[in-house]
Design an enzyme around this catalytic site. Structure first.
Site, PDB file in Angstrom:
ATOM      1  N   TYR A  85       3.767   0.495  -4.123  1.00  0.00           N
ATOM      2  CA  TYR A  85       3.732   1.259  -2.728  1.00  0.00           C
ATOM      3  C   TYR A  85       4.611   1.247  -2.030  1.00  0.00           C
ATOM      4  O   TYR A  85       5.327   0.301  -1.678  1.00  0.00           O
ATOM      5  CB  TYR A  85       2.144   1.174  -2.473  1.00  0.00           C
ATOM      6  CG  TYR A  85       1.855  -0.122  -1.341  1.00  0.00           C
ATOM      7  CD1 TYR A  85       2.070   0.329  -0.076  1.00  0.00           C
ATOM      8  CD2 TYR A  85       1.447  -1.106  -1.813  1.00  0.00           C
ATOM      9  CE1 TYR A  85       2.193  -0.745   0.805  1.00  0.00           C
ATOM     10  CE2 TYR A  85       1.386  -2.232  -0.869  1.00  0.00           C
ATOM     11  CZ  TYR A  85       1.618  -2.170   0.499  1.00  0.00           C
ATOM     12  OH  TYR A  85       1.404  -3.011   1.505  1.00  0.00           O
ATOM     13  N   CYS A  86       4.987   2.324  -1.213  1.00  0.00           N
ATOM     14  CA  CYS A  86       5.897   2.580  -0.094  1.00  0.00           C
ATOM     15  C   CYS A  86       5.367   3.836   0.708  1.00  0.00           C
ATOM     16  O   CYS A  86       4.348   4.189   0.538  1.00  0.00           O
ATOM     17  CB  CYS A  86       7.153   2.780  -0.468  1.00  0.00           C
ATOM     18  SG  CYS A  86       7.594   4.248  -1.475  1.00  0.00           S
ATOM     19  N   THR A  87       5.927   4.130   1.737  1.00  0.00           N
ATOM     20  CA  THR A  87       5.645   5.115   2.688  1.00  0.00           C
ATOM     21  C   THR A  87       5.027   6.540   1.970  1.00  0.00           C
ATOM     22  O   THR A  87       4.060   7.024   2.154  1.00  0.00           O
ATOM     23  CB  THR A  87       6.494   5.565   3.992  1.00  0.00           C
ATOM     24  OG1 THR A  87       6.843   4.183   4.585  1.00  0.00           O
ATOM     25  CG2 THR A  87       5.901   6.355   4.805  1.00  0.00           C
TER      26      THR A  87
END
Length: 338
Positions: free
Chosen positions: A197-199
């Site tokens: 996951y990331c922003t």
């Protein structure tokens, strides 16, 4: 023809303060072939400027990466414009979970070699061979299982204030460092189910392809990133597994997701998750700072920076000239933080 901002920060802030309407913050990205990034950039700037949009947008041959805000009364026109450009049609948009008209104060559209700097040679791996996209609910459910590995693909200053429960958070300051670190950290987990996951999802596109290139067999990624996750989880009334703050790359520097405070003031160690940039411009270091230390050090990251800031009248033209001469050297430090 005006193709860039010509006004000072003070003028831009005064204009925002005088606005009687609301703005909505939105981000989007797409890997798509753009034959002439310079021409595309100029047309994009003119269109967004005509709608009074503000933000920071990168354009490259490989696609577009945008974080911006749009006046509420121009949202329909903004969406119509996106649909009128073939490279931007049906663009998935991620609207901010917290609103502030000051998320961006000017419009910046730049041509870059890549829309996400990864430090890798072009052609080093197949960037189209990405992992499986998981909806926020799918990610939410899978992240609770014991036999999965959840990995944060953001920089350490992002994960220190907010992260998914039980996530692996590499201690890296750049995306390039993180790509190397993750492959090494997960070397004995190539057959495990990996959840990235990331922003907003853009870094996971390359990260998932990078892991698959290195032999990981079951790579998955949160589609739309933390922003999409928080929005959908709240709509469905589920308890968020992402706790703390979601760091964002605009003037806000963070969106509150849960009441958990995971970070500590860099100066006194008090629980705190408020990021600030050091007010001493030659430093401008990003730090976590509590309100007491902000007052004690005048918004600077250290006693040294505070003393230096008080010692030099930066408002004078001669000192501003000296500061500008320092910027090429200081710029290397700032680029690393981005």
């Amino acid at each position: 023809m005006k193709l860039h901002n010509k006004y000072s920060k003070e003028v831009l802030l005064a204009r925002l303060q005088a606005e009687s309407f609301r703005r909505r913050t939105v981000s989007f990205y797409r890997y798509v072939n753009i034959e002439n990034p310079k021409e595309f950039r100029d047309q994009l700037y003119l269109a967004l400027d005509s709608l009074s949009c503000l933000g920071r947008i990168y354009v490259a041959h490989e696609g577009i990466n945008a974080q911006m805000n749009v006046p509420e009364h121009n949202i329909d026109a903004f969406l119509e414009y996106l649909q009128s450009v073939c490279e931007l049609q049906d663009m998935p948009l991620k609207w901010a979970i917290e609103e502030s008209k000051y998320s961006f104060i000017k419009l910046v559209v730049r041509v870059r070699p890549k829309i996400v700097a990864d430090g890798l040679e072009d052609g080093a791996f197949d960037v189209t061979n990405v992992g499986k996209h998981l909806s926020p609910v799918e990610f939410h459910e899978l992240s609770q299982k014991e036999d999965v590995v959840v990995v944060d693909m953001r920089n350490n200053y992002e994960s220190e204030v907010g992260r998914f429960e039980n996530a692996i958070c590499p201690d890296a300051e750049t995306f390039r460092e993180e790509l190397e670190d993750v492959v090494e950290t997960l070397a004995d987990k190539k057959d495990k189910k990996i959840l990235l996951y990331c922003t907003g999802g853009i870094r996971c596109e390359k990260a998932s392809a990078w892991l698959k290139h290195h032999g990981f067999s079951d790579v998955n990624q949160l589609h739309g990133g933390i922003i999409a996750y928080v929005s959908e989880i709240r709509q469905k009334g589920l308890e968020s597994r992402f706790i703390g703050k979601n760091f964002v790359f605009d003037e806000r520097l963070g969106e509150r997701v849960t009441d958990h405070v995971l970070g500590k003031c860099y100066q006194c160690g008090k629980p705190c998750d408020t990021h600030v940039n050091c007010r001493y411009d030659p430093c401008h270091e990003l730090v976590i700072q509590c309100s007491e230390c902000a007052e004690k050090y005048g918004g600077c990251c250290s006693e040294e920076c505070y003393t230096n800031m008080k010692s030099f009248p930066w408002h004078q033209k001669e000192y501003r000239k000296q500061l500008n001469q320092l910027r090429p050297v200081i710029g290397e430090k700032r680029e690393k933080a981005c």
